[in-house]
Design a protein around this motif. Sequence first.
Motif, mmCIF file in Angstrom:
data_model
loop_
_atom_site.group_PDB
_atom_site.id
_atom_site.type_symbol
_atom_site.label_atom_id
_atom_site.label_comp_id
_atom_site.label_asym_id
_atom_site.label_seq_id
_atom_site.Cartn_x
_atom_site.Cartn_y
_atom_site.Cartn_z
ATOM 1 N N UNK A 1 0.812 -1.213 0.000
ATOM 2 C CA UNK A 1 0.000 0.000 0.000
ATOM 3 C C UNK A 1 0.850 1.271 0.000
ATOM 4 N N UNK A 2 2.079 1.177 0.479
ATOM 5 C CA UNK A 2 2.962 2.338 0.469
ATOM 6 C C UNK A 2 3.439 2.733 -0.908
ATOM 7 N N UNK A 3 3.253 1.852 -1.893
ATOM 8 C CA UNK A 3 3.667 2.154 -3.252
ATOM 9 C C UNK A 3 5.164 2.023 -3.442
ATOM 10 N N UNK A 4 5.600 2.378 -4.649
ATOM 11 C CA UNK A 4 7.024 2.396 -4.967
ATOM 12 C C UNK A 4 7.571 3.803 -4.735
ATOM 13 N N UNK A 5 8.881 3.954 -4.880
ATOM 14 C CA UNK A 5 9.485 5.269 -4.657
ATOM 15 C C UNK A 5 8.871 6.345 -5.537
ATOM 16 N N UNK A 6 8.501 6.006 -6.771
ATOM 17 C CA UNK A 6 7.952 7.046 -7.654
ATOM 18 C C UNK A 6 6.475 7.324 -7.410
ATOM 19 N N UNK A 7 5.898 6.691 -6.378
ATOM 20 C CA UNK A 7 4.542 7.003 -5.925
ATOM 21 C C UNK A 7 4.555 7.773 -4.603
ATOM 22 N N UNK A 8 5.728 8.072 -4.097
ATOM 23 C CA UNK A 8 5.838 8.617 -2.740
ATOM 24 C C UNK A 8 6.270 10.076 -2.775
ATOM 25 N N UNK A 9 7.552 10.314 -2.534
ATOM 26 C CA UNK A 9 8.095 11.672 -2.536
ATOM 27 C C UNK A 9 8.596 11.981 -3.944
ATOM 28 N N UNK A 10 7.952 12.930 -4.594
ATOM 29 C CA UNK A 10 8.210 13.115 -6.014
ATOM 30 C C UNK A 10 8.294 14.589 -6.401
ATOM 31 N N UNK A 11 8.865 14.821 -7.583
ATOM 32 C CA UNK A 11 8.696 16.059 -8.330
ATOM 33 C C UNK A 11 8.074 15.667 -9.657
ATOM 34 N N UNK A 12 6.840 16.079 -9.875
ATOM 35 C CA UNK A 12 6.074 15.728 -11.065
ATOM 36 C C UNK A 12 6.115 16.923 -12.020
ATOM 37 N N UNK A 13 6.736 16.749 -13.169
ATOM 38 C CA UNK A 13 6.942 17.871 -14.071
ATOM 39 C C UNK A 13 5.815 17.922 -15.097
ATOM 40 N N UNK A 14 5.347 19.144 -15.380
ATOM 41 C CA UNK A 14 4.244 19.399 -16.309
ATOM 42 C C UNK A 14 4.651 20.473 -17.312
ATOM 43 N N UNK A 15 4.106 20.373 -18.501
ATOM 44 C CA UNK A 15 4.274 21.447 -19.481
ATOM 45 C C UNK A 15 3.284 22.555 -19.177
#
Length: 578
Positions: A562-576
């Motif tokens: 349920x904790x997810x993977x690293x890329x589901x946790x603390x992230x920087x999500x980049x958008x155009x």
Amino acid sequence: MPRIRSVAASLDRRSFLAAAGAVSASTGIGLALGLSGGEANAARPAAATRLHSRKAPAAPLAPYKNGTTLGTVATPRGHGGYRRLGDGPAWPRVVRPEIAAPKGGRDERRTALAAFVQFTDLHIVDVQHPLRYEYLRAQTASAWRPQETLSVAGAVALVERVNALRGAPATGAPLSFVMTTGDNTDNNSRAELDWFLRTMSGGSITPNTGDPRRYEGVQNSGLKQFWHPEDRDLRDSDKQAGFPAVDGFLDAAIRQVRSPGLDLPWYSTVGNHDSLPGGCYASGDSWFHDFAVGGKKLMSLPDAQGAAFWKAVKKGLDPKGKEFRELMRSEAKRLRSITPDASRAPFTPTEYVQAHLDPSYAGPGPVGHGYTQANLAAGTQYYAFRISDDVVGVSLDTTDPAGHYEGSLGTAQFDWLKRTLKAAEEDGRYVVVFSHHTSASMRNLRPDPQRPREARHGGDEVVALLKRHRGVLAWINGHSHRNKITPRGSFWEITTASHIDFPQLARVVELVDNHDGTFSVFTTLIESAAGHRTDFADLSQPGLAALYRELAFNAPGRKPDLGGENDDRNTELVLQKG
């Protein structure tokens, strides 16, 4: 999109951090958009209404990690059996480039648009409630959890964690508000609603219904399928798995808890457990009310009957609860006597909104926590509000009144969402959408009994609509009790784990303009303020909150992913930038 007006002036990195405490005072000011007759004739606010917001805290010297999972995470010690928790290694921050490529130097030029916290699936639970499914424990771990007796203490510790945060971890910007994305309660119970509202806004809570002098539930029932913390002679299934004996546990669990309340404004989104008895039944008459407040409770069921009943619930084959009623009738001899309590009555959608508008639950505001008198008049539970000068928040009601735990939107709400997105686009504002259900769990298209001719719209339709508006930055939700972040072409769908199942997390979200044609959405997970280490002799409020987490980790049948993977946790999500 037109050029944005950020909440902080365009500064170099050092100057921005020094000035972060001076971010526009309008950040987080609630501005509910007008609703009339279930529709949004005023899809944009007619006039700004300044509501109470806390004074921005002193700016941190730099982005920080302490108090977040960037610093440490509760981690098990040893191997096998019941495992104790302690301080463990942090989770890293991961840059996600699937929607837009990150550009060098953005750390030095970015400015914050807004920063806030998401709670979801608190499941404040009355564990003695007659509508509970404990007897299905052999079929699903969610039917009964050994930790849930302590849900109020655990939720209060989460409030304490947010109050202790210095600001937004990635940028240092002040936090503006908390949004809780549904399943705030567990059994659609008035008592639970009161406990939730006092947890969020502050007050004393006695998490006990029925007999005020003692606990009456499965944990002193003598039934071996449940953990009996105070019965040292009963070798129940959990003790056989290593669970401890804890003298005084049940008395401590129903003892008064004090919540300081959030010192941030907070908003509320509704979930299926908030709207439907059992989280899945469309209550069309008084039966669920009468059973909920009555003096009988089913605590055990033969496995074969339990398996058949759970199959019907899981597949949504009993949206009106006919099989549930028949089960209670056929198992009348197995029902146990408990003390009746009127506070266990289900609450209606109207009562849910009225409770949020009650001044006794105001806390730091805003009035109604997103809901307005217009919602009461129209019979709706969706709204929009101003997050900052540049960003609008949209809170959806994804529960299907026809029953079942999956959701959808009715046409009136779907059309309102279209108009709200269009108005934000025309005004040059960006949008963050909040809901309880994920896009994947919006597959329930049963017609609303009150609007039988109105079509329902699933998650795929909502995703397609949001993708048509480049100003949509994120869709933030819960329901699945799992951390999951998914790119949706032009925006990110951010799903956060619950605070009832381990790892019991909430999420800080920061919206940032990189001033290079891209945005970043930072997500940082936080645990409650409870210590990682427990002491079975410590039955104080903080001690119970720590035990709440440790019991959740050890709960038999829990899902370890349920904790997810690293890329589901603390992230920087980049958008155009649109």
